[in-house]
Structure formats: structure tokens, C-alpha cells
Design a protein around this motif. Structure first.
Motif, PDB file in Angstrom:
ATOM      1  N   ILE A 262       0.624  -1.235   0.174  1.00  0.00           N
ATOM      2  CA  ILE A 262      -0.064   0.213  -0.305  1.00  0.00           C
ATOM      3  C   ILE A 262       0.875   1.264   0.029  1.00  0.00           C
ATOM      4  O   ILE A 262       0.474   2.422  -0.434  1.00  0.00           O
ATOM      5  N   PHE A 263       1.867   1.176   0.854  1.00  0.00           N
ATOM      6  CA  PHE A 263       2.960   2.093   0.615  1.00  0.00           C
ATOM      7  C   PHE A 263       3.347   2.666  -0.692  1.00  0.00           C
ATOM      8  O   PHE A 263       3.537   3.561  -1.014  1.00  0.00           O
ATOM      9  N   ALA A 300      12.151  12.970   2.907  1.00  0.00           N
ATOM     10  CA  ALA A 300      12.290  11.381   3.315  1.00  0.00           C
ATOM     11  C   ALA A 300      13.850  11.178   3.795  1.00  0.00           C
ATOM     12  O   ALA A 300      13.744  10.277   4.761  1.00  0.00           O
ATOM     13  N   MET A 301      14.825  11.560   3.291  1.00  0.00           N
ATOM     14  CA  MET A 301      16.329  11.522   3.676  1.00  0.00           C
ATOM     15  C   MET A 301      16.228  12.063   5.331  1.00  0.00           C
ATOM     16  O   MET A 301      17.012  11.114   6.113  1.00  0.00           O
ATOM     17  N   MET A 302      15.754  12.940   5.537  1.00  0.00           N
ATOM     18  CA  MET A 302      16.054  13.597   7.178  1.00  0.00           C
ATOM     19  C   MET A 302      15.065  12.548   8.020  1.00  0.00           C
ATOM     20  O   MET A 302      15.767  12.177   9.168  1.00  0.00           O
ATOM     21  N   ALA A 303      13.893  12.232   7.661  1.00  0.00           N
ATOM     22  CA  ALA A 303      12.999  11.348   8.451  1.00  0.00           C
ATOM     23  C   ALA A 303      13.886   9.871   8.445  1.00  0.00           C
ATOM     24  O   ALA A 303      13.580   9.442   9.597  1.00  0.00           O
ATOM     25  N   GLY A 324       4.559   8.391  10.849  1.00  0.00           N
ATOM     26  CA  GLY A 324       4.832   8.545   9.486  1.00  0.00           C
ATOM     27  C   GLY A 324       3.688   8.607   8.845  1.00  0.00           C
ATOM     28  O   GLY A 324       3.561   9.384   7.592  1.00  0.00           O
ATOM     29  N   ILE A 325       2.572   7.838   9.206  1.00  0.00           N
ATOM     30  CA  ILE A 325       1.314   7.858   8.586  1.00  0.00           C
ATOM     31  C   ILE A 325       0.581   9.074   8.624  1.00  0.00           C
ATOM     32  O   ILE A 325      -0.041   9.513   7.836  1.00  0.00           O
ATOM     33  N   VAL A 326       0.753   9.628   9.852  1.00  0.00           N
ATOM     34  CA  VAL A 326      -0.022  10.807  10.016  1.00  0.00           C
ATOM     35  C   VAL A 326       0.671  11.993   9.156  1.00  0.00           C
ATOM     36  O   VAL A 326       0.065  12.876   8.358  1.00  0.00           O
ATOM     37  N   PHE A 327       2.007  12.104   9.004  1.00  0.00           N
ATOM     38  CA  PHE A 327       2.588  13.088   8.278  1.00  0.00           C
ATOM     39  C   PHE A 327       2.396  12.840   6.757  1.00  0.00           C
ATOM     40  O   PHE A 327       1.969  13.710   6.150  1.00  0.00           O
ATOM     41  N   GLY A 328       2.316  11.450   6.421  1.00  0.00           N
ATOM     42  CA  GLY A 328       2.065  11.140   5.050  1.00  0.00           C
ATOM     43  C   GLY A 328       0.652  11.698   4.668  1.00  0.00           C
ATOM     44  O   GLY A 328       0.264  12.071   3.482  1.00  0.00           O
ATOM     45  N   ALA A 329      -0.292  11.290   5.487  1.00  0.00           N
ATOM     46  CA  ALA A 329      -1.742  11.645   5.112  1.00  0.00           C
ATOM     47  C   ALA A 329      -1.900  13.055   5.254  1.00  0.00           C
ATOM     48  O   ALA A 329      -2.748  13.426   4.313  1.00  0.00           O
ATOM     49  N   PHE A 330      -1.365  13.956   5.962  1.00  0.00           N
ATOM     50  CA  PHE A 330      -1.498  15.416   6.128  1.00  0.00           C
ATOM     51  C   PHE A 330      -0.992  16.098   4.712  1.00  0.00           C
ATOM     52  O   PHE A 330      -1.570  16.726   4.282  1.00  0.00           O
ATOM     53  N   GLY A 359       9.614   8.630   4.842  1.00  0.00           N
ATOM     54  CA  GLY A 359      11.018   8.225   5.515  1.00  0.00           C
ATOM     55  C   GLY A 359      10.492   7.759   6.844  1.00  0.00           C
ATOM     56  O   GLY A 359      11.338   6.438   7.338  1.00  0.00           O
ATOM     57  N   LEU A 360       9.894   8.121   7.596  1.00  0.00           N
ATOM     58  CA  LEU A 360       9.434   7.501   8.935  1.00  0.00           C
ATOM     59  C   LEU A 360       8.653   6.104   8.747  1.00  0.00           C
ATOM     60  O   LEU A 360       8.689   5.423   9.656  1.00  0.00           O
ATOM     61  N   VAL A 361       7.920   5.980   7.694  1.00  0.00           N
ATOM     62  CA  VAL A 361       7.385   4.728   7.646  1.00  0.00           C
ATOM     63  C   VAL A 361       8.246   3.502   7.063  1.00  0.00           C
ATOM     64  O   VAL A 361       8.292   2.372   7.595  1.00  0.00           O
ATOM     65  N   THR A 362       9.225   3.791   6.162  1.00  0.00           N
ATOM     66  CA  THR A 362      10.083   2.648   5.356  1.00  0.00           C
ATOM     67  C   THR A 362      10.557   2.001   6.312  1.00  0.00           C
ATOM     68  O   THR A 362      10.537   0.570   6.484  1.00  0.00           O
ATOM     69  N   ILE A 363      11.628   2.479   7.033  1.00  0.00           N
ATOM     70  CA  ILE A 363      12.744   1.759   7.899  1.00  0.00           C
ATOM     71  C   ILE A 363      12.028   1.091   9.023  1.00  0.00           C
ATOM     72  O   ILE A 363      11.995  -0.176   9.301  1.00  0.00           O
ATOM     73  N   PRO A 364      11.083   1.723   9.637  1.00  0.00           N
ATOM     74  CA  PRO A 364      10.524   0.899  11.039  1.00  0.00           C
ATOM     75  C   PRO A 364       9.545  -0.279  10.411  1.00  0.00           C
ATOM     76  O   PRO A 364       9.380  -0.964  11.135  1.00  0.00           O
TER      77      PRO A 364
END
Length: 498
Positions: A262-263, A300-303, A324-330, A359-364
Motif C-alpha cells: 500500500i505504501f 524522506a532522507m531527513m526522516a 509517519g502515516i500521520v505526516f504522509g496523510a496530512f 521516511g518515517l514509515v519505510t525503515i520501521p
């Protein structure tokens, strides 16, 4: 240097083409739906070849696979650049995707083997920073080349870097070759290729062929169902399948793979719509469009760097993913408020916010997916995870393109009835614009004014679809298991997958 050149060249090619799509559409006489085949053909080829990477390395060694991949990538890039029809460029992009699929995973493996264990994290971090140059430099470099030379140079630029990478790769020590390689399940591979290729055909051709009123779409749908069912049965019934689907019994891996799929829809869907909107409706030059899209890669790199530090300090990866989902959705919600009069800041800041979310979604999410896997299962699990990310992106591009095309037509049908000589508001508009009620006026209003607003509404509906994709990820993340208390079962370094 050899690995970085090869990997960055491949990653850059995922994003550098986006800003050239509008120019390619005009040159190749394609509509906005058809031109996305340039992206999806590349990604489908990646999806098909990725599962074979480990088996090919066992037979031919890491260096040989990298040399063949780089050489094939350079040749297919040159062929893409000289293409004069949509069929040609899609065919050569598919070939480019076949050769490019192995560059990142084999390159990462070479990096891991080239450094002592105490420096592998540093090596992966350097490689990860290089990989992140793709979404940052890709749109900007692609826009510059398209504006100053032509869209063909987004492919020709690979040639000098590829030749240099090929020469440097001669000095890389070989490894990975096995005296007793696993057998390749060619039947399973062909059924997977048939199923995925047919699925992509259904999604790409369905809109223009009126879906199931077309015999072609019906045949492709049957091929998709039969191919994927046989592939699943085959993968679950033999000892050495192409993709070990048995690992999906692990809840974290299965939910994490769904989440990254989905991402992929959200990431690649956005990167397709945005440049077309900027260049077609906002009339940005390609270079300007690339510049205003670059902040997404910066965010994305900073996150990613922040997410790595937070994970190192013991912050639960689920919490990082949810933020990360909150940031992406907003950031995506802000794009659903666009109109034809927005300024550049309305493009830059939502892109930056959305990039932070990516960025916050990918690695975690990678960490969560692998928390409950044994170390012996992590290599095959990584293949499934990366397969789903690429497949999600490929399907996402096709779905987003279809939604944009369909909703544009719906909006045009709804808005065109306002172009009526008896509409007093229209008469006032024409009077203020110094226009008369003539056939030329009706043509301009219908084909330019109304169509531009309809096209914007279609793109806003596509952005809304991406927003829903972010929201669907929330319940999936909540179903993931807690991390194990035994540090021996900890997840692998996230940079290896990224």
C-alpha cells in the motif's frame, strides 16, 4: 565506488523519468494513461526478476551478475533513448527493468562482504545515503536534461555512468557462487510472470478498452487468475519455490508486506500524478517541476536518519510508523485542496511533509516485518517484502492513472453543461473576457477551460485515493506483534533492504 555507481544509476532511473513523461507523451502520441506504461513496464520486470536474484548469484557469482546487469542496463537505456514509438520505449524499459532488478540486492550483498563486521553498518549507511539521492536528484536532473536537451537524455545519461561502473566492477572480488546451487523452479517462475504480467495488462488497458466489454481484458483476467493460483499452489507444494510463500504464515511479515505494498501505491502514485499536473496544468517547465518535487526526497532522507536514531534508542517502531502515516496523510490531504491557481509553496511544503511521512514509515515498517522471523528466514523474507513494495508501486501507478482518466471524463461531463448560451453567468464571463458567442469561443471553453478544470478534478480524486491508502495502513500496523524479548531474534539492519 563500483557498487554505488551501479545502484544509484538504477535507483535514479525510477524517478528521473517522471518529469519527462509529459514531453514523452507528446513525442510518442500517447495519452496520460498510456504514458505510465513507461514506468509500470520497468517495475513489472523488476518484480518478475527479483525472486531469481539469489538463485542466479548461486550459479554465476556476484560479480558476473553485476557485470551482466550493468551492461544490459546501459544497452537498454540507449535503446530507450532512440525509441520513436510508445511500443518501442515500453519494450526497452521492460528490458531495462530486467537487467536493473538485481543491481540493488546484489550490490548490497557485495558491500556487506567487503567490510568487516564492525564497519558494515557504516557501509550500509553510506550506500543508503546514495540510494536516497534518487528521489532528490532524479526529478531535478531529469527536468534539467529534458529542458536543455530532450527527454531522450534521461536515458542517455546512464551510459557514461554505466560504462564507468562496468570498468570499476572488474576489480570487485567475486563471491556468492555455490558448488551445489538450488534448482530453479521455472514452472513456478513462468506462472508468476504470466499472472503478474497479465494483471498489469488488465490495469493498464482496462480503462481505454472499456474493461470487460473487451475480449482482450477478459483473456488477460483469466490468465491473471489461473497464473497466480497455479503459482501459489506451486510455491506451497515444492521444496525450493521461486518465492517461499510459506513464510507468510508469520503475521508480522504478511501484514508488513501488505503495508509496504500500500505504501508503494502511495509513493509511486504521487510521483506519477504530480509532475503531470505541474507541467500540463500549471505550465511549469520540466526543470522547475523537478525542483519543486525535490523537497519530498529531502524530507524522506531527513526522516530516515531520524527513524534510525529513534530505533537505536529503543523507540517502538510501530509508534514511528504511525507518526509517519500521520505526516504522509496530512501532506496528501493538502494536495486534495489544490486548484489551478495555487502557488509554488503549495507544492513544496505538502511534498516535504509527505516525504517525512515516507521516511518515517519505510525503515520501521521493515523492522516490524522482520521482528518475528528467524535469521535463517530473513533473506527469503526480504525477497517477499521487496517484491510486494515494487508490485504495490506498479499496481498503484496503473490504478492512479486509471482513476485520473476516468474521473477527468466524469468531471468534464458534469461541468460541460454549464457551457450554455442561455447561462447568464457565462454571458457575464464572456463579456468580461472580451469574447463573443462564436463557434471558436465554444471550442476554447470546452477544450481548454473546462477540460483543465476537469483534469484537475480527476487528479484530486487520485490524490484522495492515495490519502485513503495511508489511512488503510493504520489498522494493519495495529495488528502487528510486539518485538521479541530475545535480542538474538532482532531484525536485520534496515539499510540492507532500503
Amino acid at each position: 565506488m563500483a557498487v554505488m555507481l551501479a545502484v544509484v544509476m538504477q535507483v535514479l532511473d525510477l524517478t528521473i523519468v517522471n518529469v519527462a513523461l509529459t514531453y514523452m507523451r507528446g513525442s510518442l502520441q500517447a495519452n496520460s494513461d498510456q504514458i505510465t506504461w513507461v514506468l509500470t513496464s520497468y517495475m513489472v520486470a523488476n518484480v518478475i526478476i527479483l525472486p531469481l536474484t539469489g538463485l542466479l548469484v548461486e550459479r554465476y557469482g556476484q560479480r558476473n551478475i553485476m557485470l551482466w546487469s550493468v551492461a544490459g542496463f546501459v544497452i537498454s537505456s540507449a535503446l530507450c533513448g532512440q525509441s520513436h514509438s510508445l511500443v518501442e520505449v515500453v519494450l526497452w524499459r521492460f528490458l531495462q527493468g530486467i537487467f536493473g532488478a538485481s543491481l540493488a540486492p546484489v550490490g548490497q550483498t557485495i558491500m556487506l562482504g567487503a567490510y568487516p563486521s564492525n564497519k558494515r553498518g557504516q557501509a550500509m549507511a553510506i550506500l543508503g545515503m546514495g540510494i536516497m539521492l534518487g528521489p532528490i536528484l532524479g526529478p531535478t536532473l531529469g527536468g534539467y536534461l529534458t529542458d536543455t536537451l530532450s527527454w531522450r537524455w534521461v536515458f542517455y545519461v546512464n551510459i557514461p555512468f554505466g560504462i564507468l561502473a562496468f570498468l570499476l566492477m572488474q576489480t570487485v572480488p567475486d563471491g556468492g557462487k555455490s558448488d551445489n546451487p538450488r534448482p530453479v523452479d521455472w514452472i513456478g517462475f513462468l506462472s508468476m510472470a504470466l499472472g503478474l504480467g497479465s494483471l498489469q495488462g488488465v490495469l493498464s488497458l482496462g480503462d481505454q478498452d472499456d474493461w470487460f466489454s473487451s475480449h482482450t481484458i477478459i483473456i488477460l483476467t483469466l490468465c491473471t487468475i489461473l497464473g497466480m493460483l497455479f503459482f501459489v499452489w506451486r510455491s506451497l507444494s515444492i521444496k525450493h519455490p521461486v518465492v517461499n510463500l510459506r513464510l507468510l504464515k508469520d503475521r508480522n511479515l504478511s501484514i508488513g508486506s501488505m503495508g509496504i505494498g500500500i505504501f508503494g501505491l502511495a509513493l509511486f502514485g504521487t510521483m506519477v500524478i504530480l509532475p503531470i499536473m505541474l507541467e500540463s496544468l500549471m505550465h511549469y517547465e520540466a526543470f522547475t517541476a523537478g525542483l519543486v518535487m525535490a523537497p519530498q526526497g529531502v524530507g524522506a532522507m531527513m526522516a530516515m536518519m531520524l527513524a534510525g536514531r529513534l530505533l537505536g534508542r529503543g523507540v517502538h517502531p510501530r509508534n514511528i510508523v504511525l507518526v509517519g502515516i500521520v505526516f504522509g496523510a496530512f501532506g496528501t490531504y493538502l494536495t486534495t485542496l489544490y486548484n489551478l491557481d495555487i502557488n509554488m509553496a503549495w507544492v513544496i511544503w505538502p511534498s516535504f511533509i509527505r516525504g517525512i511521512g515516507f521516511g518515517l514509515v519505510t525503515i520501521p515498517l521493515f523492522t516490524l516485518a522482520f521482528m518475528t522471523l528467524k535469521k535463517s528466514q530473513q533473506a527469503e523474507g526480504s525477497g517477499i517484502f521487496n517484491l510486494m513494495r515494487t508490485l504495490g508501486g506498479s499496481i498503484g501507478i496503473a490504478i492512479v492513472s486509471t482513476v485520473t482518466t476516468q474521473e477527468t471524463q466524469v468531471a468534464w461531463n458534469q461541468m460541460s453543461h454549464f457551457i450554455n448560451p442561455f447561462n447568464p453567468a457565462l454571458r457575464h464571463y464572456l463579456s468580461a473576457a472580451g469574447m463573443t458567442q462564436s463557434p471558436t469561443t465554444w471550442q476554447i471553453l470546452g477544450n481548454v477551460v473546462v477540460y483543465n478544470h476537469a483534469d484537475m478534478r480527476g487528479m484530486l480524486d487520485a490524490f484522495a485515493l492515495v490519502l485513503y491508502g495511508f489511512l488503510v495502513m493504520v489498522p494493519l500496523i495495529l495488528f502487528l506483534k510486539e518485538p521479541p524479548t530475545d535480542p538474538a531474534n532482532a531484525a536485520p539492519t534496515a539499510h540492507v533492504s532500503e
